[in-house]
Design a protein around this motif. Sequence first.
Motif, PDB file in Angstrom:
ATOM      1  N   MET A   1       0.846  -1.132   0.057  1.00 43.67           N
ATOM      2  CA  MET A   1      -0.013  -0.061   0.093  1.00 43.67           C
ATOM      3  C   MET A   1       0.934   1.262  -0.021  1.00 43.67           C
ATOM      4  O   MET A   1       1.858   1.430   0.634  1.00 43.67           O
ATOM      5  CB  MET A   1      -0.703  -0.087   1.213  1.00 43.67           C
ATOM      6  N   ASP A   2       0.406   2.159  -1.038  1.00 44.35           N
ATOM      7  CA  ASP A   2       1.281   3.313  -1.031  1.00 44.35           C
ATOM      8  C   ASP A   2       0.638   4.222  -0.153  1.00 44.35           C
ATOM      9  O   ASP A   2      -0.459   4.931  -0.203  1.00 44.35           O
ATOM     10  CB  ASP A   2       1.309   4.160  -2.235  1.00 44.35           C
ATOM     11  N   LEU A   3       1.561   4.744   1.042  1.00 42.60           N
ATOM     12  CA  LEU A   3       0.603   5.528   2.373  1.00 42.60           C
ATOM     13  C   LEU A   3       0.799   7.013   1.691  1.00 42.60           C
ATOM     14  O   LEU A   3      -0.246   7.749   2.469  1.00 42.60           O
ATOM     15  CB  LEU A   3       1.407   5.314   3.633  1.00 42.60           C
TER      16      LEU A   3
ATOM     17  N   ILE B   1      -2.943   7.199   0.210  1.00 40.60           N
ATOM     18  CA  ILE B   1      -4.066   7.291   1.459  1.00 40.60           C
ATOM     19  C   ILE B   1      -3.745   8.634   2.298  1.00 40.60           C
ATOM     20  O   ILE B   1      -4.864   9.104   2.455  1.00 40.60           O
ATOM     21  CB  ILE B   1      -3.989   5.887   2.113  1.00 40.60           C
ATOM     22  N   VAL B   2      -2.546   8.708   2.954  1.00 40.95           N
ATOM     23  CA  VAL B   2      -2.427   9.831   4.117  1.00 40.95           C
ATOM     24  C   VAL B   2      -2.796  10.974   3.313  1.00 40.95           C
ATOM     25  O   VAL B   2      -3.311  12.094   3.870  1.00 40.95           O
ATOM     26  CB  VAL B   2      -0.999   9.802   4.549  1.00 40.95           C
ATOM     27  N   GLY B   3      -2.362  11.299   1.703  1.00 48.62           N
ATOM     28  CA  GLY B   3      -2.578  12.475   1.352  1.00 48.62           C
ATOM     29  C   GLY B   3      -4.036  12.941   1.075  1.00 48.62           C
ATOM     30  O   GLY B   3      -4.503  14.051   1.257  1.00 48.62           O
ATOM     31  N   MET B   4      -4.841  11.810   0.504  1.00 47.20           N
ATOM     32  CA  MET B   4      -6.320  12.148   0.223  1.00 47.20           C
ATOM     33  C   MET B   4      -6.991  12.375   1.618  1.00 47.20           C
ATOM     34  O   MET B   4      -7.777  13.613   1.730  1.00 47.20           O
ATOM     35  CB  MET B   4      -6.895  10.881  -0.173  1.00 47.20           C
ATOM     36  N   LEU B   5      -6.687  11.578   2.765  1.00 46.14           N
ATOM     37  CA  LEU B   5      -7.274  11.545   4.079  1.00 46.14           C
ATOM     38  C   LEU B   5      -6.986  13.098   4.755  1.00 46.14           C
ATOM     39  O   LEU B   5      -7.641  13.570   5.431  1.00 46.14           O
ATOM     40  CB  LEU B   5      -7.000  10.394   5.159  1.00 46.14           C
ATOM     41  N   GLY B   6      -5.420  13.386   4.674  1.00 50.10           N
ATOM     42  CA  GLY B   6      -5.259  14.579   5.193  1.00 50.10           C
ATOM     43  C   GLY B   6      -5.756  15.878   4.476  1.00 50.10           C
ATOM     44  O   GLY B   6      -6.172  16.428   5.303  1.00 50.10           O
ATOM     45  N   ALA B   7      -5.910  15.778   3.051  1.00 51.18           N
ATOM     46  CA  ALA B   7      -6.619  16.961   2.464  1.00 51.18           C
ATOM     47  C   ALA B   7      -7.846  16.990   2.994  1.00 51.18           C
ATOM     48  O   ALA B   7      -8.534  18.213   3.416  1.00 51.18           O
ATOM     49  CB  ALA B   7      -6.451  16.502   1.067  1.00 51.18           C
TER      50      ALA B   7
END
Length: 251
Positions: A1-3, A6-12
């Motif tokens: 999994m490329d974090l 995932i982190v980028g979308m959730l962080g935005a």
Amino acid sequence: MDLSVIVGMLGALATISIGDLMEGGNPVHVVHITSLIIVLPTAMAAAAVATHPHFIKAAFKELKLVFKKSPVDLNQRITQILDMALSAKKNGILALEKDIQNIDDEFFKEAMALVVDGTKAEQIEEKLEAIIEETEEYYHGAAHYWLLAGETCPVMGLIGAVLGLILALQKLDNPAEMAAGIAGAFTATVTGIAGAYIFLGPWGHKMKAKSKDLIKDKHLIMEGAKGMANNESLTLLEAKLLSMITPMPSK
């Protein structure tokens, strides 16, 4: 999994939600099912009109590439190439026939088969370069679909907002309902912008970036096969391959 995805979308989404809450808003109200239906599927359908069917299929098939880690390890690939070159020098080119059976990558297998057949370096490059160009076009077309869908999202959001305003203005006799309708209309604009810059657009850019690793992997294999065909020394071959993945120091 490329974090990073995932982190980028959730962080935005999280930072937008936090900012909205700090101003007394409620991020849940921005999630409007009608707006989602009007904006995202419409943008994707419009992008399909401008995309070759072959690349539309590729866009969905290769979407997993966005969310997974890079599928290739370039340093490991160089090690595999050098191991094959060493085996050829020790045991002869024909001895590679047995090693080829253990190769999973079809492009790598074909490159080594060309070496075993005694193909000249120029012919190896001509044959493999054609495959590389086709692969590059395949991933470029797949990524372009998502980029085009992302570019279309804000316009579809504007259409959704206008449609919502038209309906809202039909309720002039009920100010409360009209105000609610106007608020709902603008959720389409938010959905369009978010779809363009948090989801679909970034997916396209990420797919394009990761496809470059796949292309570089094939270039490494091709250069390795050419080096073996020319009977280059392992030291020279290793230096050449490493130079292809090592950035030049800044001056």
